[in-house]
Design an enzyme around this catalytic site. Structure first.
Site, PDB file in Angstrom:
ATOM      1  N   HIS A 108       0.799  -1.232   0.000  1.00  0.00           N
ATOM      2  CA  HIS A 108       0.000   0.000   0.000  1.00  0.00           C
ATOM      3  C   HIS A 108       0.824   1.270   0.000  1.00  0.00           C
ATOM      4  O   HIS A 108       0.259   2.358   0.084  1.00  0.00           O
ATOM      5  CB  HIS A 108      -0.895   0.040   1.241  1.00  0.00           C
ATOM      6  CG  HIS A 108      -2.029  -0.914   1.202  1.00  0.00           C
ATOM      7  ND1 HIS A 108      -3.272  -0.576   0.732  1.00  0.00           N
ATOM      8  CD2 HIS A 108      -2.115  -2.206   1.564  1.00  0.00           C
ATOM      9  CE1 HIS A 108      -4.075  -1.618   0.824  1.00  0.00           C
ATOM     10  NE2 HIS A 108      -3.387  -2.624   1.318  1.00  0.00           N
ATOM     11  N   LYS A 138      -9.043  13.638   4.801  1.00  0.00           N
ATOM     12  CA  LYS A 138      -8.175  12.466   4.770  1.00  0.00           C
ATOM     13  C   LYS A 138      -7.181  12.639   5.897  1.00  0.00           C
ATOM     14  O   LYS A 138      -7.138  13.700   6.521  1.00  0.00           O
ATOM     15  CB  LYS A 138      -7.449  12.372   3.427  1.00  0.00           C
ATOM     16  CG  LYS A 138      -6.794  13.715   2.998  1.00  0.00           C
ATOM     17  CD  LYS A 138      -6.125  13.641   1.642  1.00  0.00           C
ATOM     18  CE  LYS A 138      -7.082  13.678   0.483  1.00  0.00           C
ATOM     19  NZ  LYS A 138      -7.082  12.471  -0.342  1.00  0.00           N
ATOM     20  N   LYS A 188     -14.712   8.000  -3.874  1.00  0.00           N
ATOM     21  CA  LYS A 188     -15.997   8.246  -3.211  1.00  0.00           C
ATOM     22  C   LYS A 188     -16.576   9.590  -3.654  1.00  0.00           C
ATOM     23  O   LYS A 188     -17.777   9.720  -3.892  1.00  0.00           O
ATOM     24  CB  LYS A 188     -15.816   8.249  -1.688  1.00  0.00           C
ATOM     25  CG  LYS A 188     -15.295   6.946  -1.112  1.00  0.00           C
ATOM     26  CD  LYS A 188     -14.865   7.146   0.353  1.00  0.00           C
ATOM     27  CE  LYS A 188     -13.999   6.009   0.846  1.00  0.00           C
ATOM     28  NZ  LYS A 188     -13.295   6.349   2.095  1.00  0.00           N
TER      29      LYS A 188
HETATM   30  C1  LIG Z   1     -12.040   6.710   2.345  1.00  0.00           C
HETATM   31  C2  LIG Z   1     -11.534   7.053   3.674  1.00  0.00           C
HETATM   32  C3  LIG Z   1     -10.173   7.315   3.863  1.00  0.00           C
HETATM   33  C4  LIG Z   1      -9.172   7.318   2.732  1.00  0.00           C
HETATM   34  O1  LIG Z   1      -9.132   8.606   2.149  1.00  0.00           O
HETATM   35  P1  LIG Z   1      -7.964   9.036   1.156  1.00  0.00           P
HETATM   36  O2  LIG Z   1      -8.442  10.352   0.640  1.00  0.00           O
HETATM   37  O3  LIG Z   1      -7.926   8.005   0.070  1.00  0.00           O
HETATM   38  O4  LIG Z   1      -6.724   9.139   1.933  1.00  0.00           O
HETATM   39  C5  LIG Z   1      -9.741   7.635   5.132  1.00  0.00           C
HETATM   40  N1  LIG Z   1     -10.595   7.698   6.168  1.00  0.00           N
HETATM   41  C6  LIG Z   1     -11.908   7.462   6.019  1.00  0.00           C
HETATM   42  C7  LIG Z   1     -12.797   7.567   7.206  1.00  0.00           C
HETATM   43  C8  LIG Z   1     -12.427   7.127   4.777  1.00  0.00           C
HETATM   44  O5  LIG Z   1     -13.737   6.873   4.651  1.00  0.00           O
END
Ligand SMILES: *Cc1c(COP(=O)(O)O)cnc(C)c1O
Length: 864
Positions: A406, A597, A709
């Site tokens: 990852h 994030k 998302k």
């Molecule tokens: C989707 C998600 C992430 C990942 O977000 P990135 O923008 O890809 O780093 C982190 N925390 C939560 C709560 C999420 O739903």
């Protein structure tokens, strides 16, 4: 018992529906003295219903039954919390059938199963998702009519299990959702941390961490298997012996013993009568072991041992991208792996086939290297336990495991001190040395005379303190290694794993991440989901490629109006939340510009912040400026030990304060940092975002799933050529994506030399001014040096993350986004085309790729 005394003498038969009155009831009504208070109707009778009753009535009765009988509360004095619990039990009742059916059909079918091993899961709340996947939302709403409580109220009561840090844990949960929905036979395995990721409060602009005791009130969604315990060992020494055939064998004489207890959580598929199991381990003291202490009179010692044992599953390590190197963390990993492998092997044993057939029935996916100790653990089970020949055991291992990487960040790659491993896991360390010895022999044969390569590829990093390189162990012990987006998978073969790619090119592949369209569209954005269903029909929830049917409607003005109306309502709703949490009320007409994030320098919240300061300055210089109104929202947790990330949060809060209080701004610009980002908060934010910030330094974000998302819900992305952004751009079209910034090659080139962030700063007056304000304390009155470390890292520290280098292009691209937003129909068109282009990014697509290309499993036929 108590029933007998209080039961009324006769009337039961009259009021109870015949079909459900139970045999035992008659006896009860004949026994006991008359009650002092004569109820008009016995409670249990009011809880019964006939099989033919409408589902909404059944749910209402079950809710009533659980609130009273299960939870011991007075139904007529409703509290949102007890109703929420009661409803959860009522919904859970409806899942159990399909869960048991699924487990049984997996067992009877006897096919290969997938075990997804992850130290982290971020499932989000269960109630809303279970209702969605069961397809009983309308019935539940109807059942709640007349209770003064709405479903949304009840859903908000649920404590979210924060058993992960961010993207990696959420991915694991999206994958379980997809496995359940596709009918892939498999299980998720993890740890039930008593304390998940900390709760983040923002106090005076600072992050303050609070303990998150998500299980404090228990959870209706888990079943504790209190009798189903595995023994897990630590420490001690290895005793060699000679078996009756004259072979040298090894026996691990452990020093510490504890137990692993399973907590099983049902993961329902989407309207398919299927439910997968997520088995989370809880550490328990070994009673028999403690007895030794008790018997020797060491009462306190016995209790100390209990505490030490149960500490193992106490808390999730809150470091997202930093390797912690703590003893307790290694213990967590082995505890988890040991219990999981015992469970897997127990199931396999029942088949009575040879051990070399293990890979025909078992596929183990390692989510990062956190569970990589499973490789030497399986070797130990096969060689020491089953007396299998080393070569056969190793071949079996390699065909069983696969590993997902990852990150390319070197600080995230796990290394464990050999000394620590030797102490906690002496036999595993021996096995690792033996794996390494044989592996290096192989390397030496392939690349004769290349001793430098041997040093680079060794599982043991030599030096003052020898370290075990877990990623290398994971690669050589797996048949397949995958990255999580096309660019990332290519990068790992050229950088961190280059030598291994040269050795085993066929092992490396890519599987681009995905997200579940159930939670992240159908559930979190119901109005948009309805509109999409009207447009392309039902079925997109499980066949997301069908969402491309929206594309022609981007040209339909009436459809764009409906699209915009929904987005506006979503923004209003988020506006209230922001107002409640931060005391800032955003203008729902403004451009919602969102970066949520984990806080990390490579994700470059700083770049966004510099843009915010730039907009502020433009308004201060020119209070009459015509500007697209904008609301800039941030959220995300910083690792408690990551000082720079915490300082960035503080800076964002300070800048937001300056923006929100400057009279020159006049409402055209608002900014806020929302505390305690989580899956449930994401579900509120995502549907209301216009512009999604995906602005990592090129080459540093492996994939990202936040980006998916947001675009799925119609946000446009402002982003770098990094991770899955690249593939999103390809799918939605460059004309519907705000691309900016350096490419990976440019970043590497600049890092090689000749990059002077100070020179860049002087070149761009707006940038120089923003930096100057931070440096001289404009945002920290009374503490002018507060943000000096940030300024230093940008100007004197080499600006490793290329914030200065990307500033100008970023601001230019932001200006372009603001210009497009001023034309709502143009924006709506691009927004629709973003959603329409997201078919590829369903986690169903990812899981089908894993199933066919890595696991070799096929979906079970579901009899729904
Ligand atoms: C989707 C998600 C992430 C990942 O977000 P990135 O923008 O890809 O780093 C982190 N925390 C939560 C709560 C999420 O739903």
């Amino acid at each position: 018992m108590a029933d007998k005394k209080t039961a009324p003498k006769k009337p039961a038969a009259k009021t109870a529906p015949k079909a459900t009155s139970r045999a035992g009831e008659k006896k009860k009504s004949e026994a006991g003295p008359a009650p002092r208070i004569q109820p008009t109707k016995r409670l249990v009778d009011s809880l019964c219903y006939t099989a033919a009753a409408p589902e909404s009535e059944k749910i209402a009765a079950d809710l009533r039954r659980h609130v009273t009988v299960t939870l011991g509360n007075d139904f007529d004095r409703p509290s949102a919390y007890t109703y929420s619990q009661g409803l959860s039990y009522a919904v859970r009742d409806r899942l159990i059938d399909q869960w048991i059916k699924t487990q049984r059909s997996m067992y009877e079918n006897g096919t290969k199963r997938v075990y997804y091993l992850s130290l982290e899961f971020l499932p989000g709340r269960f109630l809303a998702n279970s209702i969605l996947n069961l397809g009983i939302e309308e019935d539940v709403e109807a059942a709640l009519k007349g209770t003064r409580l709405t479903l949304a109220d009840l859903e908000e009561q649920e404590a979210e299990p924060g058993l992960g840090n961010g993207g990696l844990g959420r991915l694991a949960s999206c994958y379980l959702d997809s496995m359940a929905t596709l009918g892939i036979p498999g299980y998720g395995y993890g740890i039930s941390y008593a304390y998940g990721i900390f709760r983040q409060d923002i106090e005076d602009g600072r992050q303050v961490e609070k303990a998150d005791n998500w299980l404090h009130y228990g959870t209706p969604w888990g079943f504790q298997r209190t009798k189903h315990l595995y023994s897990v060992h630590f420490g001690g020494y290895v005793r060699p012996y000679t078996d009756h055939e004259g072979n040298t064998r090894f026996h691990w004489v452990a020093e510490q013993r504890l137990k692993a207890m399973a907590l099983d959580i049902m993961v329902p598929g989407y309207k398919n009568g299927y439910a997968t199991n997520m088995r989370l381990w809880v550490a328990k003291a070994d009673k028999a072991f403690d007895l030794q202490f008790f018997n020797s009179g060491d009462y306190i010692g016995a209790l100390e041992n209990k505490i030490m044992s149960e500490k193992i599953s106490m808390v999730l390590y809150p470091d997202d991208t930093e390797m912690a190197g703590k003893e307790l963390r290694l213990k967590q990993q082995y505890f988890f792996v040991s219990a999981t492998m015992q469970d897997i092997v127990r199931r396999f044993r029942k088949k009575g086939v040879p051990w070399t057939d293990l890979p025909k029935y078992v596929a183990v996916q390692l989510n990062e290297t956190h569970p990589a100790i499973a490789i030497p653990e399986l070797m130990r089970m096969l060689v020491d336990g089953e007396h299998m020949d080393w070569d056969d055991a190793w071949a079996t291992c390699v065909r069983t495991f696969a590993y997902t990487n990852h990150t390319v960040l070197p600080e995230a790659l796990e290394k464990w001190p050999a000394e620590l491993m030797e102490r906690l896991l002496p036999r595993h360390m021996q096995i690792i040395y033996e794996i390494n010895r044989r592996f290096l022999q192989e390397v030496a044969m392939r690349f004769t005379g290349d001793t430098e390569r041997l040093r680079r590829m060794s599982l043991i990093e030599e030096g003052e303190d020898k370290q075990v390189r877990m990623a290398f162990l994971a690669i050589i012990g797996s048949h397949t290694v995958n990255g999580v987006a096309a660019l990332h998978s290519e990068l790992i073969t050229k950088t961190i794993f280059r030598d291994f790619f040269e050795m085993y090119p066929e092992r490396f592949t890519n599987i681009t991440n995905g997200v579940t369209p159930r939670r992240f569209l159908a559930q979190c954005n119901k109005p948009l989901a309805r509109l999409i269903t009207e447009a392309v029909g039902d079925g997109w929830q499980t066949h997301l490629d069908r969402i491309k049917g929206l594309a022609p409607l981007a040209e339909d003005a009436a459809f764009r109006e409906s699209w915009l109306d929904i987005r506006k309502a979503n923004k209003q709703a988020l506006g209230s939340l922001v107002s409640d949490l931060c005391g800032v009320r955003p203008d729902p007409e403004s451009l919602f510009d969102v970066q949520v994030k984990r806080i990390h320098e490579y994700k470059r919240q700083l770049l966004n912040c510099l843009h915010l300061i730039t907009l502020l300055n433009r308004l201060r210089d020119n209070p009459g400026l015509e500007m697209t109104p904008r609301t800039v929202l941030f959220a995300g947790k910083a690792a408690p030990g990551y000082a720079m990330a915490k300082l960035i949060i503080r800076l964002i809060s300070s800048v937001a304060y300056a923006v929100n209080t400057d009279p020159a701004v006049g409402g055209r610009l608002r900014a806020a940092f929302l505390p305690n980002y989580s899956v449930s908060q994401a579900e509120h934010i995502i549907p209301a975002c216009d512009l999604s910030e995906q602005i990592s330094t090129a080459g540093m974000e492996a994939s990202g799933t936040g980006n998916m998302k947001f675009a799925l819900n119609g946000a446009l992305t402002i982003g770098t050529y990094d991770g899955a952004n690249i593939e999103i751009l390809e799918e939605v079209g460059a004309e519907n994506f705000f691309l900016f910034g350096l490419r990976v090659e440019d970043v590497l080139e600049k890092r090689r030399g000749g990059y002077d962030p100070r020179a860049v700063c002087t070149e761009h007056p707006e940038l120089a001014r923003a930096i100057g304000m931070i440096a001289t304390g404009y945002f920290s009155p009374g503490e002018p040096d507060l943000y000096a470390p940030i300024v230093r890292s940008l100007l004197d520290g080499g600006d490793f993350f290329m914030v200065m280098a990307d500033y100008a292009d970023y601001v230019r691209t932001q200006d372009e986004a603001a210009r497009v937003f001023a034309d709502p129909h143009e924006w709506a068109k691009r927004s629709i085309l973003n959603t329409a282009g997201m078919g590829k990014f369903s986690s169903d697509r990812s899981i089908m790729e894993y199933a066919t290309r890595i696991w070799g499993v096929t979906p079970l036929a579901l009899d729904t």
